[in-house]
Design a protein around this motif. Structure first.
Motif, PDB file in Angstrom:
ATOM      1  N   LYS A  19      14.690 -11.108  97.579  1.00 58.69           N
ATOM      2  CA  LYS A  19      14.259 -12.306  97.052  1.00 58.69           C
ATOM      3  C   LYS A  19      14.995 -13.031  98.184  1.00 58.69           C
ATOM      4  O   LYS A  19      15.265 -14.257  98.019  1.00 58.69           O
ATOM      5  N   SER A  22       9.876 -16.253  98.218  1.00 59.55           N
ATOM      6  CA  SER A  22       8.651 -16.082  97.604  1.00 59.55           C
ATOM      7  C   SER A  22       7.538 -15.578  98.806  1.00 59.55           C
ATOM      8  O   SER A  22       7.282 -15.622  99.870  1.00 59.55           O
ATOM      9  N   ASP A  60       4.737 -13.002  92.955  1.00 58.03           N
ATOM     10  CA  ASP A  60       5.289 -13.853  93.002  1.00 58.03           C
ATOM     11  C   ASP A  60       6.251 -13.894  91.779  1.00 58.03           C
ATOM     12  O   ASP A  60       7.133 -13.715  90.892  1.00 58.03           O
ATOM     13  N   ASP A  61       5.368 -13.789  90.480  1.00 62.85           N
ATOM     14  CA  ASP A  61       5.088 -13.951  89.025  1.00 62.85           C
ATOM     15  C   ASP A  61       5.417 -12.296  88.792  1.00 62.85           C
ATOM     16  O   ASP A  61       5.957 -12.181  87.653  1.00 62.85           O
ATOM     17  N   SER A  64       8.963 -11.328  89.451  1.00 66.76           N
ATOM     18  CA  SER A  64      10.425 -12.025  88.811  1.00 66.76           C
ATOM     19  C   SER A  64      10.294 -11.354  87.196  1.00 66.76           C
ATOM     20  O   SER A  64      11.037 -11.512  86.500  1.00 66.76           O
ATOM     21  N   LYS A  65       9.193 -10.733  86.932  1.00 67.10           N
ATOM     22  CA  LYS A  65       9.015 -10.087  85.539  1.00 67.10           C
ATOM     23  C   LYS A  65       9.605  -8.739  85.715  1.00 67.10           C
ATOM     24  O   LYS A  65       9.648  -7.406  84.351  1.00 67.10           O
TER      25      LYS A  65
END
Length: 478
Positions: A19, A22, A60-61, A64-65
């Motif tokens: 991280k 992104s 990216d989503d 993040s999950k």
């Protein structure tokens, strides 16, 4: 972000996982690098920003999950414009080919499924048919080491974009040195796989929609590091190749050095750079032994021109082939009187070859392929030049009027570019291009490691050791 773009793809993947950036940020940085260098290089010639941003945001989503991600998740990259990409059909330098719908080529689909963010297409010569990169549709691509010189072809836009830091990895192809020559001219890495290892589906040429796996042609990775070649090939090959295996132990490596070939053109500066790399390998503990011709090169070139001409003839206009048919008797007479391999007369016969002539060339290939296996019983790889000269100035004249000029001012036939690449191509052997160093003129020179069929893993391990322990990518002062 600009600093991250200068890393190889393996390190970029690590930065994304940690991280530090992104996928969207890296994509925008790659686009900014492209905009900064495009006027000078003209390497990336088509962009699908909307689709790429959508893809980067989705990755990216997912990250993040905590969702599972592929080995290239978030890496922004370009693709040679001989491959169909959804939303960006392969033009191969011809405007009409852009006016169609296309789905991802097989290799592109595998890379996309591994998480890569594909945002642009890199320039090629018309129908990938030259050792320099220019076409009427997009113009000429320039070498980031010297703008008045070519980056090579046909994967010239890809090599230029890699060297300039516009993309960390690329998908190229090779039927006449198209992966290796641009790598040599721009100082980057590439790998020509064993024939059939990576699907050609969706590559143009041949004509769009073809299911044929063309003789001689291969699809392979290009990168700024040897470990990235292994990573990208492991994705495209969709098989057992280990993407994170260590480099080879150079102290046990056995290298056959092939630089003295009386029948081939080789500039003194290129020879000196390859010899220097061979000396450094020996100093690192490798066994390096000079060898004479690994096969009868006259038979090799004779077979290669027929096999190549038979493939390329499919892309020629019918009227041109008809004219060649009419000149076959004169071409035969010229060859009998000593016209050299790849001369106009010899290629006329190759383009119009009868099936029995193709079978005879294929029989020669099979015998030479059998003969060279004895060499690979003794050696892990052959170390040889890629091109007879370093990157040469742009030349828009017809093929038959072009010449190569060496560092001592002597001129040689342009078709001499086919000589050093013929062994691996005609015999369907794997070959890895590595940066060997800079010549006296400050231009990069590459060398190729040629191995036995299926010996891709060993070649890539040797290349990785050269990259990490002897010499790797040097950025041009663009």
């Amino acid at each position: 972000m600009a600093d991250l773009l200068d890393l190889d793809a393996t390190a970029i993947v690590q930065a994304l996982a940690g991280k530090r950036a992104s996928a969207v940020e890296l994509l925008k940085a790659a686009l900014a690098r492209h905009e900064k260098t495009h006027a000078a290089l003209n390497a990336v010639v088509a962009i699908d920003l909307e689709r790429a941003l959508e893809r980067a945001r989705a990755i990216d989503d997912q990250r993040s999950k905590g969702d599972p991600l592929g080995p290239l998740a978030g890496v922004p990259m370009t693709v040679k414009d001989t491959f169909d990409v959804a939303g960006m059909p392969a033009s191969s330098g011809i405007a009409e080919l852009r006016r169609r719908l296309a789905e991802d080529a097989r290799a592109v689909a595998l890379v996309r499924s591994a998480g890569a963010v594909i945002w642009g297409k890199t320039n090629v010569p018309v129908m990938a048919g030259d050792w320099q990169t220019a076409n009427p549709l997009y113009g000429a691509t320039r070498n980031p080491w010297s703008l008045e010189r070519t980056p090579g072809g046909s994967s010239g836009g890809a090599a230029a974009a890699l060297a300039a830091g516009v993309t960390p990895i690329e998908i190229g192809s090779d039927i006449g040195g198209s992966l290796r020559v641009p790598a040599s001219f721009c100082g980057v890495f590439s790998h020509k796989p064993t024939w059939g290892m990576v699907s050609q589906r969706g590559h143009v040429p041949p004509a769009p929609g073809s299911y044929a796996e063309r003789d001689l042609n291969v699809v392979g990775p290009m990168a700024r590091s040897a470990r990235d070649l292994r990573l990208l090939l492991s994705v495209m090959e969709d098989g057992p190749l280990a993407p994170k295996a260590p480099g080879a132990d150079l102290t046990s490596a056995r290298i056959a050095l092939w630089v003295d070939e009386p029948a081939f053109v080789l500039d003194r500066q290129v020879r000196d750079v390859v010899l220097r790399l061979a000396g450094e390998l020996a100093a690192a503990g490798a066994t390096v032994e000079p060898i004479p011709s690994p096969v009868d090169v006259n038979q090799l070139l004779g077979a290669y021109q027929v096999l190549l001409g038979s493939v390329l003839a499919e892309d020629l206009p019918g009227r041109m082939l008809g004219s060649m048919e009419l000149t076959r008797p004169l071409a035969k007479l010229a060859v009998r009187r000593g016209a050299p391999p790849f001369s106009t007369a010899a290629m006329t016969l190759a383009y119009t070859a009868r099936h029995t002539e193709w079978m005879a060339a294929d029989a020669v290939r099979a015998r030479l392929r059998h003969e060279i296996m004895g060499l690979f019983d003794r050696f892990d790889a052959i170390l040889a030049p890629i091109a007879p000269v370093a990157a040469f100035p742009h030349d828009t004249r017809p093929f038959q009027k072009r010449v190569l000029t060496d560092s001592e001012g002597r001129t040689h036939p342009y078709i001499s570019m086919a000589q050093w690449i013929a062994l691996a191509t005609a015999l369907k052997l794997p070959a890895t291009a590595v940066p060997a160093g800079l010549g006296e003129g400050g231009l990069p020179v590459g060398a190729q490691l040629i191995g036995p069929p299926g010996g891709d893993g060993r070649l890539l391990a040797l290349a990785q050791s050269i990259d990490e322990d002897i010499r790797g990518f040097l950025p041009p002062a663009l």
